[in-house]
Structures are given as C-alpha cells and as structure tokens.
Write a protein that holds these residues in place. Structure first.
Motif, PDB file in Angstrom:
ATOM      1  N   UNK A  58      15.019  26.065  21.435  1.00 22.80           N
ATOM      2  CA  UNK A  58      14.925  27.315  21.971  1.00 22.80           C
ATOM      3  C   UNK A  58      14.548  27.156  23.312  1.00 22.80           C
ATOM      4  N   UNK A  59      14.289  28.434  23.743  1.00 18.69           N
ATOM      5  CA  UNK A  59      14.458  29.328  24.855  1.00 18.69           C
ATOM      6  C   UNK A  59      14.286  30.653  25.095  1.00 18.69           C
ATOM      7  N   UNK A  60      12.730  30.772  25.996  1.00 26.44           N
ATOM      8  CA  UNK A  60      12.062  31.683  26.052  1.00 26.44           C
ATOM      9  C   UNK A  60      12.070  32.439  26.898  1.00 26.44           C
ATOM     10  N   UNK A  61      10.827  33.682  27.848  1.00 31.37           N
ATOM     11  CA  UNK A  61      10.901  33.912  28.470  1.00 31.37           C
ATOM     12  C   UNK A  61       9.250  33.462  28.856  1.00 31.37           C
ATOM     13  N   UNK A 111      11.960  28.672  29.651  1.00 38.54           N
ATOM     14  CA  UNK A 111      10.815  27.576  29.046  1.00 38.54           C
ATOM     15  C   UNK A 111      11.636  26.868  27.991  1.00 38.54           C
ATOM     16  N   UNK A 112      12.011  25.442  28.265  1.00 37.12           N
ATOM     17  CA  UNK A 112      13.201  25.456  26.857  1.00 37.12           C
ATOM     18  C   UNK A 112      11.715  24.399  25.196  1.00 37.12           C
ATOM     19  N   UNK A 134       9.147  22.782  30.401  1.00 33.89           N
ATOM     20  CA  UNK A 134       9.636  22.186  29.201  1.00 33.89           C
ATOM     21  C   UNK A 134       8.391  21.759  28.324  1.00 33.89           C
ATOM     22  N   UNK A 135       8.823  22.312  27.388  1.00 29.55           N
ATOM     23  CA  UNK A 135       7.664  22.084  26.181  1.00 29.55           C
ATOM     24  C   UNK A 135       8.113  20.988  25.123  1.00 29.55           C
ATOM     25  N   UNK A 136       7.391  20.183  25.099  1.00 30.12           N
ATOM     26  CA  UNK A 136       8.055  18.733  23.557  1.00 30.12           C
ATOM     27  C   UNK A 136       6.954  18.769  22.982  1.00 30.12           C
ATOM     28  N   UNK A 137       7.090  17.709  21.460  1.00 34.81           N
ATOM     29  CA  UNK A 137       6.398  17.917  19.986  1.00 34.81           C
ATOM     30  C   UNK A 137       6.272  16.586  20.413  1.00 34.81           C
ATOM     31  N   UNK A 138       6.650  15.171  21.321  1.00 38.06           N
ATOM     32  CA  UNK A 138       6.140  14.339  21.810  1.00 38.06           C
ATOM     33  C   UNK A 138       7.387  13.452  22.212  1.00 38.06           C
ATOM     34  N   UNK A 139       6.954  12.126  23.162  1.00 39.05           N
ATOM     35  CA  UNK A 139       7.490  11.415  23.734  1.00 39.05           C
ATOM     36  C   UNK A 139       7.203  10.220  22.583  1.00 39.05           C
ATOM     37  N   UNK A 140       8.467   9.189  22.997  1.00 40.84           N
ATOM     38  CA  UNK A 140       7.656   7.471  22.959  1.00 40.84           C
ATOM     39  C   UNK A 140       9.168   6.819  21.303  1.00 40.84           C
ATOM     40  N   UNK A 141       8.202   6.061  20.883  1.00 34.33           N
ATOM     41  CA  UNK A 141       9.705   5.418  19.972  1.00 34.33           C
ATOM     42  C   UNK A 141       9.661   5.699  18.427  1.00 34.33           C
TER      43      UNK A 141
END
Length: 205
Positions: A58-61, A111-112, A134-141
């Motif tokens: 999602x994209x928010x202000x 913000x994405x 940019x907001x992400x839940x996580x990164x990695x394998x």
C-alpha cells in the motif's frame, strides 16, 4: 506479421474481491503497525483467491497516514509477469495523484508498505517512484525458503542504496505475521498443486 497482430496495451488492475473490499478499508492508517497489518491481511487473502503470490502493498501519505492506494500480486490473474504488488500499488498511487513522481513539490511525502523486501524488479520500481519511505516486514532468505519464489540477485546493501537516494527504510514490522503468511502459502501450494511462477521454472534443463 501485420501491425494489427501486435498488442498495443495491457492493463494491471485490482482483482474483483479487492475492489469490493475498498470501501471498507480505513481512510487513515496512523502508524506502521496498522499499515502492515492491512498488508499482511490482503496478502493472505490474495493467494487463496488465485490472483498470484502472497504479496500485498500500500501507499500512504507518510505523515497523515491517509491511504492513497493498495496493490496485490496479480501475475496469475493477468498473465503479466510485472504485476507485482508494489508495481500495482505505486502505479495506482501515481494515477491518483496525476503524475509519475510521488515526490513532486506540490504533494505530501509518500510511503510504500510491503510484506517483504522488494524483489529485484520492485527494487527499481520503488526507487524511481518518488516515495520517501519504505516499510517492510522483513528481509532475508526466509521468503524464498518458505514460498519457493526466486527474488532475484539483490544487492547486499539494498537498504543503504535507498537511503542514499533519500528513501528511509524501516524493517521488521510484523515480521512473524508475514512469515506465517508465507508458511500458509507454501502449504496451500502443496495442497492445491499451486503455481510458483518463477521464470524458466517449467523449461527442461
């Protein structure tokens, strides 16, 4: 080949189930936790509906939390490999504001929010979109291990490259919940003979 045999357009649009859901979505999402909770909920629903992978965005202000757009992965339902959740959400946000640059001077910062680090395709799409966060839940394998998707040859310093271009990165928001969605997806694929649509996966070696 005659000219009239060539395609001249293609469309990425939200699936019908999500279009019906839009009027019930909150207008304001004041914090990153609530934003990611919605992303994870849409991602879980998406694969069960057969549209594509367990991905939503999602994209928010950035400051107000006003919801600008939502997207889910629509690769299977559209037959278009670029139909990733980030691409859909960013494109719909740009259509809504009336331009390609979400950082245009007359606009608030955008913000994405997405339920994992962007893949190699969406890395570029995010970088050139104009979002400043940019907001992400996580990164990695874990995503690739649980889902079977190939996310591509990402840089080790992917987050630093965003920051160098004025895009802040927040990671680890509702990470365990996102991983649960990927586990459910893996089980769903096994139970329904689902398609994990990595390019070239169906070609003989």
């Amino acid at each position: 080949m005659t000219a009239d045999a060539l395609a001249t357009s293609f469309t990425l649009r939200l699936p019908e189930w999500l279009e019906r859901e839009l009027p019930r979505l909150p207008e304001i999402l004041p914090d990153v936790d609530g934003r990611m909770a919605l992303v994870n909920r849409l991602a879980r629903r998406n694969f069960a509906e057969g549209n594509g992978g367990p991905f939503a965005a999602l994209v928010v202000e950035r400051e107000t939390g006003r919801l600008v757009s939502v997207g889910v992965n629509v690769v299977l339902s559209t037959g278009i490999s670029s139909g990733h959740a980030e691409v859909v959400a960013l494109g719909l946000a740009q259509q809504r504001v009336g331009g390609w640059d979400l950082a245009a001077a007359h606009l608030p910062e955008h913000e994405l929010v997405v339920n994992w680090r962007p893949c190699v395709q969406c890395y570029g799409a995010t970088m050139w979109s104009g979002v400043t966060s940019l907001v992400v839940a996580g990164s990695g394998p874990e995503l690739e291990e649980l889902s079977g998707f190939d996310e591509g040859p990402m840089r080790e310093d992917w987050d630093e490259q965003f920051r160098r271009r004025g895009i802040s990165v927040v990671s680890g928001v509702r990470r365990d919940e996102a991983l649960d969605v990927y586990r459910e997806y893996g089980a769903w694929v096994a139970a329904h003979d689902g398609v994990v649509y990595n390019a070239r996966a169906s070609r003989p070696e």
